[in-house]
Write a protein that holds these residues in place. Sequence first.
Motif, PDB file in Angstrom:
ATOM      1  N   GLY A  90      14.858  16.188  28.056  1.00  0.00           N
ATOM      2  CA  GLY A  90      13.526  16.296  28.633  1.00  0.00           C
ATOM      3  C   GLY A  90      12.562  17.071  27.764  1.00  0.00           C
ATOM      4  O   GLY A  90      11.491  17.484  28.230  1.00  0.00           O
ATOM      5  N   LYS A  91      12.885  17.253  26.479  1.00  0.00           N
ATOM      6  CA  LYS A  91      12.040  18.001  25.549  1.00  0.00           C
ATOM      7  C   LYS A  91      11.139  17.043  24.772  1.00  0.00           C
ATOM      8  O   LYS A  91      11.544  15.925  24.434  1.00  0.00           O
ATOM      9  CB  LYS A  91      12.904  18.790  24.556  1.00  0.00           C
ATOM     10  N   THR A  92       9.935  17.503  24.471  1.00  0.00           N
ATOM     11  CA  THR A  92       8.960  16.683  23.747  1.00  0.00           C
ATOM     12  C   THR A  92       9.470  16.316  22.353  1.00  0.00           C
ATOM     13  O   THR A  92       9.987  17.162  21.621  1.00  0.00           O
ATOM     14  CB  THR A  92       7.622  17.440  23.619  1.00  0.00           C
ATOM     15  N   ARG A  93       9.303  15.056  21.996  1.00  0.00           N
ATOM     16  CA  ARG A  93       9.689  14.566  20.665  1.00  0.00           C
ATOM     17  C   ARG A  93       8.440  14.593  19.772  1.00  0.00           C
ATOM     18  O   ARG A  93       7.685  13.641  19.699  1.00  0.00           O
ATOM     19  CB  ARG A  93      10.288  13.164  20.755  1.00  0.00           C
ATOM     20  N   ASN A  94       8.235  15.737  19.093  1.00  0.00           N
ATOM     21  CA  ASN A  94       7.076  15.919  18.223  1.00  0.00           C
ATOM     22  C   ASN A  94       7.238  15.144  16.921  1.00  0.00           C
ATOM     23  O   ASN A  94       8.344  15.012  16.394  1.00  0.00           O
ATOM     24  CB  ASN A  94       6.885  17.408  17.902  1.00  0.00           C
ATOM     25  N   PHE A  95       6.139  14.625  16.397  1.00  0.00           N
ATOM     26  CA  PHE A  95       6.121  13.908  15.110  1.00  0.00           C
ATOM     27  C   PHE A  95       7.143  12.767  15.105  1.00  0.00           C
ATOM     28  O   PHE A  95       7.732  12.464  14.072  1.00  0.00           O
ATOM     29  CB  PHE A  95       6.405  14.865  13.948  1.00  0.00           C
ATOM     30  N   ALA A  96       7.353  12.139  16.248  1.00  0.00           N
ATOM     31  CA  ALA A  96       8.395  11.124  16.362  1.00  0.00           C
ATOM     32  C   ALA A  96       7.859   9.727  16.646  1.00  0.00           C
ATOM     33  O   ALA A  96       8.634   8.802  16.864  1.00  0.00           O
ATOM     34  CB  ALA A  96       9.384  11.523  17.461  1.00  0.00           C
ATOM     35  N   ASN A  97       6.544   9.545  16.651  1.00  0.00           N
ATOM     36  CA  ASN A  97       5.992   8.210  16.861  1.00  0.00           C
ATOM     37  C   ASN A  97       6.537   7.277  15.774  1.00  0.00           C
ATOM     38  O   ASN A  97       6.401   7.554  14.583  1.00  0.00           O
ATOM     39  CB  ASN A  97       4.462   8.270  16.780  1.00  0.00           C
ATOM     40  N   PRO A  98       7.158   6.167  16.157  1.00  0.00           N
ATOM     41  CA  PRO A  98       7.723   5.246  15.155  1.00  0.00           C
ATOM     42  C   PRO A  98       6.702   4.776  14.119  1.00  0.00           C
ATOM     43  O   PRO A  98       7.074   4.427  12.992  1.00  0.00           O
ATOM     44  CB  PRO A  98       8.225   4.071  16.005  1.00  0.00           C
ATOM     45  N   ALA A  99       5.430   4.784  14.490  1.00  0.00           N
ATOM     46  CA  ALA A  99       4.400   4.344  13.547  1.00  0.00           C
ATOM     47  C   ALA A  99       4.338   5.262  12.326  1.00  0.00           C
ATOM     48  O   ALA A  99       4.021   4.816  11.216  1.00  0.00           O
ATOM     49  CB  ALA A  99       3.039   4.297  14.237  1.00  0.00           C
ATOM     50  N   LEU A 100       4.641   6.549  12.503  1.00  0.00           N
ATOM     51  CA  LEU A 100       4.646   7.480  11.379  1.00  0.00           C
ATOM     52  C   LEU A 100       5.726   7.090  10.378  1.00  0.00           C
ATOM     53  O   LEU A 100       5.496   7.054   9.169  1.00  0.00           O
ATOM     54  CB  LEU A 100       4.880   8.914  11.878  1.00  0.00           C
ATOM     55  N   ARG A 101       6.907   6.801  10.891  1.00  0.00           N
ATOM     56  CA  ARG A 101       8.020   6.400  10.017  1.00  0.00           C
ATOM     57  C   ARG A 101       7.701   5.087   9.315  1.00  0.00           C
ATOM     58  O   ARG A 101       8.004   4.920   8.128  1.00  0.00           O
ATOM     59  CB  ARG A 101       9.306   6.281  10.829  1.00  0.00           C
ATOM     60  N   ASP A 102       7.093   4.152  10.040  1.00  0.00           N
ATOM     61  CA  ASP A 102       6.730   2.877   9.427  1.00  0.00           C
ATOM     62  C   ASP A 102       5.782   3.084   8.247  1.00  0.00           C
ATOM     63  O   ASP A 102       5.949   2.463   7.188  1.00  0.00           O
ATOM     64  CB  ASP A 102       6.060   1.972  10.466  1.00  0.00           C
ATOM     65  N   ALA A 103       4.790   3.954   8.435  1.00  0.00           N
ATOM     66  CA  ALA A 103       3.822   4.210   7.364  1.00  0.00           C
ATOM     67  C   ALA A 103       4.493   4.881   6.168  1.00  0.00           C
ATOM     68  O   ALA A 103       4.205   4.557   5.010  1.00  0.00           O
ATOM     69  CB  ALA A 103       2.680   5.077   7.891  1.00  0.00           C
ATOM     70  N   ILE A 104       5.389   5.800   6.452  1.00  0.00           N
ATOM     71  CA  ILE A 104       6.088   6.516   5.383  1.00  0.00           C
ATOM     72  C   ILE A 104       6.935   5.561   4.552  1.00  0.00           C
ATOM     73  O   ILE A 104       6.897   5.568   3.317  1.00  0.00           O
ATOM     74  CB  ILE A 104       6.968   7.629   5.983  1.00  0.00           C
ATOM     75  N   ILE A 105       7.700   4.714   5.219  1.00  0.00           N
ATOM     76  CA  ILE A 105       8.600   3.808   4.511  1.00  0.00           C
ATOM     77  C   ILE A 105       7.827   2.757   3.723  1.00  0.00           C
ATOM     78  O   ILE A 105       8.130   2.488   2.553  1.00  0.00           O
ATOM     79  CB  ILE A 105       9.574   3.144   5.499  1.00  0.00           C
TER      80      ILE A 105
END
Length: 261
Positions: free
Chosen positions: A136-151
């Motif tokens: 139940g803890k917030t997943r910070n910096f975990a939006n899949p769009a961030l990973r997509d942009a990085i890769i």
Amino acid sequence: LSFYPARWKNFLEDAKGACRAQHALENPFPALVKDSPGSIAEALLAVLVQWDEAGKQFEPGYWPGHKPDMAKLLYEDLSTWRSELKKNVVVIASTIPGLVPPSNIPPQERASWVEGAAAGLKAGSKFLRDGVDEQGKTRNFANPALRDAIITFMYTGPYRIVRRHPDIFSKQLPLSCLALVCAAFVCVLDGLIKNGSGQSFPKFTAKEYGPTYKSALKSLQDIMKDPYHGPKLVEQLQSAACCKVDGDEAPHNVDIEIVLD
């Protein structure tokens, strides 16, 4: 670049790649007057030494006389590199569920809907999060769009920088790179808030988004110190590293907000 003969052109293309990688790790928004004699000239000289040690020859008459011009060329290339990152994020942002209008929204109202949705995602840095974890803890910096942009930008494609430092990027994504991508998303959201049709976006410059980058980096550093969220962030950074190493009005600066619940 057309001014230089063939061997110097090849050298400068190599130096561009080294300069992008170095600044992605250290400071993606260097100031021309302050940093050009330091970080950019450092990258230039490092590649020059590599070429010299490899026995590569240059056409005479260009070094050191054109060193300042070469440093300026690398500085301008960093601006192009950041702009290309923004373009990459624009494409990815258009597929984020929270920014795609529902089918029942009339065509004439879609731009307005996107403007409101973008404002909602930017508020409180909601665009960075991906719900909560099993505790139940917030997943910070975990939006899949961030990973997509990085890769798609840093690990693959013509601007990939991982090949310059495989020893670093093969282990986990550096915090500075994630912070840069976050700042690029803020830039794109600013554009969509003003123009929901996506026809124009702010320039991704140091003046407008350098502070946002620094805020994101500090937030990431704060998370790393947290006994619960720190290890979770490390897992995300290592996950990103699983990829094979191969406007008219200045937007308001944004403080990145995190939830250490």
